[in-house]
Write an enzyme that holds these catalytic residues in place. Sequence first.
Site, PDB file in Angstrom:
ATOM      1  N   LYS A   1      31.847  51.036  41.423  1.00 37.49           N
ATOM      2  CA  LYS A   1      33.081  51.510  42.059  1.00 37.49           C
ATOM      3  C   LYS A   1      33.088  53.033  42.262  1.00 37.49           C
ATOM      4  CE  LYS A   1      35.952  47.644  40.430  1.00 37.49           C
ATOM      5  NZ  LYS A   1      37.226  47.247  39.745  1.00 37.49           N
TER       6      LYS A   1
ATOM      7  N   TYR B   1      39.770  41.935  48.312  1.00 40.85           N
ATOM      8  CA  TYR B   1      40.715  41.717  47.213  1.00 40.85           C
ATOM      9  C   TYR B   1      41.912  40.871  47.628  1.00 40.85           C
ATOM     10  CZ  TYR B   1      38.433  44.864  43.847  1.00 40.85           C
ATOM     11  OH  TYR B   1      37.568  45.431  42.946  1.00 40.85           O
TER      12      TYR B   1
ATOM     13  N   ASN C   1      37.640  51.272  36.736  1.00 44.64           N
ATOM     14  CA  ASN C   1      36.884  50.669  35.631  1.00 44.64           C
ATOM     15  C   ASN C   1      35.419  50.393  35.991  1.00 44.64           C
ATOM     16  OD1 ASN C   1      37.298  48.511  37.291  1.00 44.64           O
ATOM     17  ND2 ASN C   1      38.425  47.255  35.816  1.00 44.64           N
TER      18      ASN C   1
ATOM     19  N   HIS D   1      32.802  46.041  39.493  1.00 45.65           N
ATOM     20  CA  HIS D   1      33.334  44.713  39.819  1.00 45.65           C
ATOM     21  C   HIS D   1      32.242  43.692  39.544  1.00 45.65           C
ATOM     22  CE1 HIS D   1      35.016  41.309  42.038  1.00 45.65           C
ATOM     23  NE2 HIS D   1      33.778  41.109  42.458  1.00 45.65           N
TER      24      HIS D   1
ATOM     25  N   GLU E   1      31.528  36.307  47.891  1.00 48.17           N
ATOM     26  CA  GLU E   1      31.477  37.777  47.856  1.00 48.17           C
ATOM     27  C   GLU E   1      30.124  38.294  48.354  1.00 48.17           C
ATOM     28  OE1 GLU E   1      34.761  38.125  44.242  1.00 48.17           O
ATOM     29  OE2 GLU E   1      32.705  38.733  43.836  1.00 48.17           O
TER      30      GLU E   1
HETATM   31  P1  ADP Z   1      38.219  42.090  36.794  1.00 49.68           P
HETATM   32  O1  ADP Z   1      37.697  43.225  37.647  1.00 49.68           O
HETATM   33  O2  ADP Z   1      37.900  42.322  35.328  1.00 49.68           O
HETATM   34  O3  ADP Z   1      37.785  40.728  37.268  1.00 49.68           O
HETATM   35  P2  ADP Z   1      40.843  41.521  37.937  1.00 49.68           P
HETATM   36  O4  ADP Z   1      40.135  40.595  38.855  1.00 49.68           O
HETATM   37  O5  ADP Z   1      42.012  40.988  37.168  1.00 49.68           O
HETATM   38  O6  ADP Z   1      39.824  42.152  36.868  1.00 49.68           O
HETATM   39  O7  ADP Z   1      41.374  42.785  38.727  1.00 49.68           O
HETATM   40  C1  ADP Z   1      40.627  43.335  39.794  1.00 49.68           C
HETATM   41  C2  ADP Z   1      40.641  44.839  39.672  1.00 49.68           C
HETATM   42  O8  ADP Z   1      41.992  45.303  39.857  1.00 49.68           O
HETATM   43  C3  ADP Z   1      40.252  45.402  38.301  1.00 49.68           C
HETATM   44  O9  ADP Z   1      38.859  45.499  38.113  1.00 49.68           O
HETATM   45  C4  ADP Z   1      40.900  46.763  38.334  1.00 49.68           C
HETATM   46  O10 ADP Z   1      40.160  47.698  39.129  1.00 49.68           O
HETATM   47  C5  ADP Z   1      42.205  46.453  39.055  1.00 49.68           C
HETATM   48  N1  ADP Z   1      43.300  46.135  38.109  1.00 49.68           N
HETATM   49  C6  ADP Z   1      43.428  45.022  37.351  1.00 49.68           C
HETATM   50  N2  ADP Z   1      44.553  45.065  36.609  1.00 49.68           N
HETATM   51  C7  ADP Z   1      45.167  46.235  36.915  1.00 49.68           C
HETATM   52  C8  ADP Z   1      46.375  46.878  36.501  1.00 49.68           C
HETATM   53  N3  ADP Z   1      47.198  46.307  35.605  1.00 49.68           N
HETATM   54  N4  ADP Z   1      46.664  48.089  37.032  1.00 49.68           N
HETATM   55  C9  ADP Z   1      45.862  48.676  37.947  1.00 49.68           C
HETATM   56  N5  ADP Z   1      44.698  48.126  38.392  1.00 49.68           N
HETATM   57  C10 ADP Z   1      44.358  46.928  37.886  1.00 49.68           C
HETATM   58 MG    MG Z   2      38.218  39.800  39.071  1.00 47.05          MG
END
Ligand code: ADP
Ligand code: MG
Length: 140
Positions: A11, A51, A114, A117, A128
């Site tokens: 990212k 997304y 974070n 992905h 994807e």
């Molecule tokens: P993951 O990436 O672990 O699969 P999710 O699919 O739930 O997590 O969420 C997609 C992405 O959205 C996350 O990697 C993160 O960048 C963002 N995200 C998730 N939860 C939050 C939140 N509460 N606030 C802001 N961004 C979030």
């Molecule tokens: Mg996810």
Amino acid sequence: MAVTRTFSIIKPDATRRNLTGGVTKMLEEAGLRVVASKRIHMTREQAEGFYAVHKERPFFGELCDFMISGPVVVQVLEGEDAVKRNRDVMGATNPADAAEGTIRKTYAESIEANTVHGSDSEENAKIEIDYFFKPEEIVG
Ligand code: ADP
Ligand code: MG
């Protein structure tokens, strides 16, 4: 265990900090092989489409803003049980909850920024991968 593929994104928070190599090294050390990789700057349409499953979530707009704030590296990873293997080395979505030795514990800045992905199922991995790569761009 079968050799399968998953989809990964390094990212913008990571490319900004010059961590493409650091993240990739952790993926490789976890038993994953990069069989396709390209650095791109996503359009808003690409990010929103990618997304779309999160479009009702309150953070959707900010997440798309973040994903187009800089370049990303999209990758296809191959290995035994690749989806789970990648999710394990990524760590929890919120770096505060991520286990020691995971990519997000090591590098992530926040729950949003974070670092990586990773697909959450074999089915989504295929969708994807197809979203970003032509078959001839993947060389196993
Ligand atoms: P993951 O990436 O672990 O699969 P999710 O699919 O739930 O997590 O969420 C997609 C992405 O959205 C996350 O990697 C993160 O960048 C963002 N995200 C998730 N939860 C939050 C939140 N509460 N606030 C802001 N961004 C979030
Ligand atoms: Mg996810």
